[in-house]
Design an enzyme around this catalytic site. Sequence first.
Site, short mmCIF file in Angstrom:
data_model
loop_
_atom_site.label_atom_id
_atom_site.label_comp_id
_atom_site.label_asym_id
_atom_site.label_seq_id
_atom_site.Cartn_x
_atom_site.Cartn_y
_atom_site.Cartn_z
N ASP A 164 14.03 33.51 -22.64
CA ASP A 164 14.34 34.76 -23.34
C ASP A 164 15.63 35.29 -22.71
OD1 ASP A 164 14.60 37.33 -24.28
OD2 ASP A 164 12.66 38.05 -23.55
N LYS A 218 25.07 40.30 -24.12
CA LYS A 218 24.49 39.79 -25.36
C LYS A 218 25.02 40.55 -26.59
CE LYS A 218 19.86 38.95 -27.31
NZ LYS A 218 18.42 39.03 -26.98
N GLU A 239 13.38 35.79 -31.84
CA GLU A 239 12.52 36.48 -30.88
C GLU A 239 11.16 36.88 -31.48
OE1 GLU A 239 15.14 39.52 -29.38
OE2 GLU A 239 16.38 38.02 -28.38
N ASP A 259 9.67 45.58 -31.40
CA ASP A 259 10.29 45.18 -30.13
C ASP A 259 11.20 46.29 -29.61
OD1 ASP A 259 11.77 44.12 -28.05
OD2 ASP A 259 12.21 42.22 -29.05
P1 ADP Z 1 15.38 43.53 -23.30
O1 ADP Z 1 14.53 42.87 -24.34
O2 ADP Z 1 16.28 44.59 -23.85
O3 ADP Z 1 16.10 42.57 -22.42
P2 ADP Z 1 12.91 44.33 -21.84
O4 ADP Z 1 11.95 43.93 -22.89
O5 ADP Z 1 12.83 43.62 -20.55
O6 ADP Z 1 14.41 44.35 -22.32
O7 ADP Z 1 12.71 45.90 -21.60
C1 ADP Z 1 13.37 46.58 -20.61
C2 ADP Z 1 13.01 48.05 -20.69
O8 ADP Z 1 11.61 48.21 -20.47
C3 ADP Z 1 13.72 48.89 -19.65
O9 ADP Z 1 14.25 50.07 -20.24
C4 ADP Z 1 12.58 49.23 -18.68
O10 ADP Z 1 12.80 50.48 -18.02
C5 ADP Z 1 11.41 49.32 -19.62
N1 ADP Z 1 10.11 49.20 -18.92
C6 ADP Z 1 9.70 48.20 -18.12
N2 ADP Z 1 8.48 48.46 -17.62
C7 ADP Z 1 8.10 49.67 -18.11
C8 ADP Z 1 6.94 50.51 -17.97
N3 ADP Z 1 5.93 50.15 -17.19
N4 ADP Z 1 6.92 51.67 -18.65
C9 ADP Z 1 7.95 52.04 -19.42
N5 ADP Z 1 9.05 51.31 -19.60
C10 ADP Z 1 9.15 50.14 -18.96
MG MG Z 2 13.82 41.42 -25.50
#
Ligand code: ADP
Ligand code: MG
Length: 618
Positions: free
Chosen positions: A23, A87, A187, A211
């Site tokens: 991912d 990205k 995705e 998402d």
């Molecule tokens: P992306 O798909 O954009 O790469 P992710 O799916 O990894 O990102 O999501 C990242 C986001 O999730 C960040 O803003 C992070 O702060 C938030 N996040 C991660 N864990 C938690 C949680 N326990 N509660 C709320 N938000 C969270």
């Molecule tokens: Mg993502």
Amino acid sequence: MAKIGINIATGSLQQSEMIVGIDLGTTNSLVAIIHPESKNPVALKEHNSSSLVPSVIHFDAWGNAEVGETAKTYLETDTQNTIFSAKRLMGKNYNDIKEHASFFTYKVIDDDTDRLVKVQVGEKFYSPIELSSFILKELKARAEHILKTPVTKAVITVPAYFNDAQRQATRDAGKLAGLDVLRIVNEPTAAALAYGLGLHKEEDKTVAVYDLGGGTFDISILKISNGIFEVLSTNGDTYLGGDDFDRAIVQYWMQEFGITQDELKANKELAQGLRLRAEEAKKHLSNSDTFSVEWNGDTLAISKATFESLIQPLLDKTLQCCKQSLQDAKLNAADIDTVVMVGGSTRVPAVKNAVSNFFGKPVHDEVNPDEVVALGAAVQADILAGNNKEFLLLDITPLSLGIETMGGLMDVLIPRNSKIPTKVGRQYTTQKDGQSAMRISVYQGERDLVKDNRKLAEFNLTGIPGMPAGLPKVEVSFLINADGILVVKAKELRSGVEQSIEVKPQYGLTDEEVEQMLMDSITHAKDDIATRALVEARTEGEQILEVTEKFLTKNSSIIAPEEMITTAQAMQALQLALTMEDKDLIHKKVEELNEITRPFAERAMDAAVSGALKGKTI
Ligand code: ADP
Ligand code: MG
């Protein structure tokens, strides 16, 4: 055929070539595999650390790149050298991102043209492909370290709305990192696969994938039938995510402590400290009702209720997108069989509740939302490895097919591993004024220069009516029918002249030769992509010289003699750079020339306007 090896340490059988699922996220990236014993997808991680690798690259004073958690600590303190959200730049030109220019705190070359963007760090220029390849290299290295085996094959996921160019850019990034990208998967499709959806042939389901990541929100409606995933609609907001939740908390605290926007801007330590604590607070509130922390002698606190009211407008925005995507798919909320939650931000209970209420059913959140996409990519990788025999694999093209473009570059129209039958079209144009013919050379292979690939066919499209360079629209289409026959057609759209040819791509190639061509493409990826970048930089440089030349002849009256001299000098410098092997130098000289000529263009525009006004008064 999958090769089987024996693990010397344990004596157990293992696959010698593991295909990993990746991912490649805007905020976080990670790798997953199907566990060889349990057969379940697992995210790879070192002992007591997270599986998530922040998609952040920091360049030190010597230009060395570091990716991940450490790089993230430089986000506020070393903005010029810390690249995040690469990205978002994939397959984009300067105009595409203009509207969000202030979002990028590092230097995105902001020429107002339709060329692909580059990022400048110190004296070096990086394409988004190179930047993404740094992240993929890090992921590859981590996976190899954990699995203790080379990793060269991968499935990589992209947003469902990614276009051809963005998908190709992602493939190139993989190649540059030394990965053979077997498949690019959407995705939301990967997320559905991780939940086991679509793995049974008789299954017929409509799925909504919500998402919410760090900086982006996507909603996709999928139709799954007979093991085939179809994207019915997508919607979302490419500038809305968990980072906005953090910002809302920062603003709340700023108000409480009377900190102004200017103070925050001037004090990077303060900005960094508040942002980190805001994210900490947000995550904490996903499992508790209150948060408080001592910081610099103050208490930063916030309650869950306050947080929820702060983010309500953002949640409403996402639901508006859901509504639109249902409308586009011509469905009602009740038609959705399954709702899947993806992205770290869906851990926020208020998000889950809002989505569940909107669709009128419980949501699926059993799988880790920040790992689910990678886990699904691993499921897809396992299917490609042939380990999941039940799952039908459609016939695919073993090697990429494309045509030769400027400078002998291979332009891929049908990437390898595409399902057949398939049809793809792309538009090209002429290089020279009055050009009446165009040679279409068809190649097969994975290398960036056509001379390293296999020529399949060649023909001339003739009878293009005389037009200035760049005006004719020549559509080249590749069609592979169910028998694997490729039909290449070229048509000039303004005049309608056309020409076509038929080829059998696999003719005369053994499996070993196909394998060899693939291996070569990986071994030479680094050189290839460097050559491509150089050829592209040279082409750009030559075009700019040509355009400037024309412009100077036409507009000599509005340019002062000393300006003529500096322009000529800059042109000479660029000319010289074109003879050297240094793309960064070429970009630099192009920039310098642009810097000088930019005011001329404005002047020419003003002159034209006042000329037109004068015309009116007579
Ligand atoms: P992306 O798909 O954009 O790469 P992710 O799916 O990894 O990102 O999501 C990242 C986001 O999730 C960040 O803003 C992070 O702060 C938030 N996040 C991660 N864990 C938690 C949680 N326990 N509660 C709320 N938000 C969270
Ligand atoms: Mg993502």
